[in-house]
Enzyme design. Structure first.
Site, mmCIF file in Angstrom:
data_model
loop_
_atom_site.group_PDB
_atom_site.id
_atom_site.type_symbol
_atom_site.label_atom_id
_atom_site.label_comp_id
_atom_site.label_asym_id
_atom_site.label_seq_id
_atom_site.Cartn_x
_atom_site.Cartn_y
_atom_site.Cartn_z
ATOM 1 C CG ASP A 18 -1.934 0.940 1.272
ATOM 2 O OD1 ASP A 18 -2.121 1.570 0.174
ATOM 3 O OD2 ASP A 18 -2.751 1.345 2.319
ATOM 4 C CG MET A 19 1.642 2.940 -3.566
ATOM 5 S SD MET A 19 3.606 2.284 -3.572
ATOM 6 C CE MET A 19 4.516 3.512 -3.409
ATOM 7 N NE ARG A 60 -2.930 10.834 7.030
ATOM 8 C CZ ARG A 60 -3.032 9.737 6.266
ATOM 9 N NH1 ARG A 60 -3.074 8.421 7.316
ATOM 10 N NH2 ARG A 60 -3.191 9.527 4.851
ATOM 11 C CG ASP A 120 -3.416 4.097 -3.488
ATOM 12 O OD1 ASP A 120 -4.264 3.303 -3.816
ATOM 13 O OD2 ASP A 120 -3.721 4.879 -2.594
ATOM 14 C CD GLU A 121 -5.695 -1.518 -2.678
ATOM 15 O OE1 GLU A 121 -5.436 -2.234 -1.811
ATOM 16 O OE2 GLU A 121 -7.079 -1.205 -3.002
#
Length: 490
Positions: A18-19, A60, A120-121
């Site tokens: 997973d990027m 975040r 992206d995965e």
């Protein structure tokens, strides 16, 4: 020599890669000065600065979330850097992110069967590579273990004995008394760590990974420790992982099925399913779904990594929230033309680069009715055989929309034509091409493959010594080249 695959699914080595904040990483590679700064990628529109589609880990920490708008993010974190998604044809252009994802896929595919699940995965079946490593250079005999591999998180590993965490990982990898399954996972740890470092070296992107005996567990593990980390699920730790896992976090249990399990069966965690016999689950949800639920409660999944480097479908879509809803047929047709133009470009590129062709065109939409008495009524999706050429795709997509609108409005007796609002609105519109397959081998069959859908074009070509310009304009460049060179084969 090729190594035979183990018969037991418990002996597979599957990774889910997973990027990390991939859209942000792509923008940071283009603008290195953004690295280390709170950053978000925004899909711009006029309302409150647009929607955030990716948020860096630095942002975040300040409370910026993907559910926010650009203006909200600025209020929470004034220093956040907002990078706009490129725009083409009045909508977000994701081609740069797709191409960057392809870079990663090409690296990961060097070591095993690779399935590109999204931009992206990626899933990887590393069973053969792990078996070979175990036979030729088993981890148990390695004097040195790569530092990145030693950072792995191994579920169930006891780190309370006073030893350094990395030292405990080293001991786990080096165990001579481990069973075959754990020895294969140890090989998987080394292979995935090496691949992740290679991705970083060649693309500048970090990624996280889950390593387990099936796709379901690998995907669950990949999100447990991020960014730039990897998590391993030994067979002995499966029950501990699933016992307390909320069912909404399990793929395919976030919708109606998950709600039914909670409301009707009192199931809140995956482990709660263990109390029900398989027959009980089959009786309530059908044989296939009941068996599937019984299996996932025990961490069992036989789903194979499909070995797909290219996407299964192509699509182009846009949302029209609130006052931006499309309320006239001409407005819908305008945007359909834009979406179909992008779809046609991607189909032609796929044909030229990968020699693949799509069979089915599908239109999806979300709609509302001003005086809805049945808010649950959905705009029907419509499909038809796909004809190549931008104008043909635009024509067919518009016909599909009109058919769907007639069916949707028919429930209410409204109008479907004209430039004035007739009490309906379209809030989402997309077109997709699916059932993509390689062009049959052989130059003669390449041309004949298209003969059925382009009979008139071929007929006009046969009646003239030169290719008719009007007949060839709607054909993709790759196909046109084949026809010009190999037309005598027909």
């Amino acid at each position: 020599m090729p190594v035979a695959k183990p018969e037991s699914s418990d002996s597979r080595v599957i990774a889910h890669v997973d990027m990390d904040c991939f859209y942000v990483q792509v923008e940071q590679r283009k603008q290195p000065q953004l690295r280390g700064l709170p950053t978000a990628v925004v899909q711009y529109n006029e309302w409150k600065g647009g929607a955030l589609i990716a948020v860096s880990y630095e942002a975040r920490k300040f409370g910026v979330k993907r559910s926010m708008r650009g203006e909200e993010a600025k209020e929470v974190c004034p220093q956040v850097q907002l990078v706009q998604v490129p725009v083409a044809r009045g909508k977000a252009d994701l081609s740069g992110y797709r191409n960057a994802g392809s870079e990663v896929v090409s690296i990961l595919a060097r070591r095993g069967r690779c399935e590109r699940a999204s931009i992206d995965e990626v899933y990887l079946d590393l069973t053969d590579a792990a078996e070979m490593m175990l036979a030729d250079n088993p981890p148990q005999g390695m004097e040195t273990i790569d530092e990145e591999a030693l950072k792995s998180h191994i579920l169930g590993l006891n780190n309370e004995d006073g030893n350094d965490v990395k030292e405990n990982v080293r001991k786990w990898i080096h165990r001579h008394n481990a069973d075959h399954r754990d020895k294969l996972l140890a090989c998987g740890i080394l292979i995935v760590a090496e691949l992740r470092m290679q991705v970083l070296k060649e693309t500048e992107f970090t990624c996280s990974a889950g390593i387990a005996h099936n796709k379901m567990l690998a995907k669950l593990a990949s999100g447990m420790n991020k960014p730039a980390q990897q998590t391993v699920v030994p067979f002995s730790s499966v029950k501990g992982l699933l016992d307390t896992l909320p069912i909404r976090k399990m793929k395919q249990l976030g919708g109606k099925l998950g709600i039914s399990l909670q409301m009707d069966m009192g199931v809140n965690t995956v482990g709660d399913l263990l109390q029900f016999p398989e027959e009980k689950l089959q009786e309530r949800y059908g044989i296939n779904t009941g068996t599937w639920l019984w299996n996932i409660a025990r961490g069992i999944s036989g789903e194979e990594v499909e070995g797909r480097l290219l996407p299964k479908s192509h699509g182009s879509g846009k949302t029209f929230p609130g006052p931006r809803a499309l309320k006239t047929v001409p407005a819908v047709q305008h945007w359909l033309n834009q979406l179909c133009e992008e779809l046609s470009e991607r189909l032609c590129s796929d044909l030229d680069q990968n020699k693949r062709i799509a069979h089915t065109l599908t239109l999806h939409a979300r709609a509302y009715k001003s005086s809805d008495s049945d808010s649950q009524k959905k705009f029907p999706s419509k499909s038809c055989p796909l004809r190549y050429g931008t104008a043909k795709i635009q024509e067919d997509a518009f016909n599909l929309f009109q058919a769907g609108l007639r069916e949707y409005i028919g429930f209410y007796g409204g109008k479907t034509q004209g430039s004035h609002c007739s009490g309906w609105g379209i809030t989402s519109l997309s077109v997709s091409a699916s059932k993509i397959v390689p062009i049959p081998s052989g130059t003669c069959s390449i041309a004949k493959y298209f003969q059925g859908q382009s009979t008139s074009h071929f007929s006009s070509m046969q009646s003239s010594d030169n290719l008719n310009t009007e007949a060839t304009l709607s054909l993709p460049s790759g196909l046109l080249a084949f026809l010009i060179i190999f037309w005598p084969c027909l």
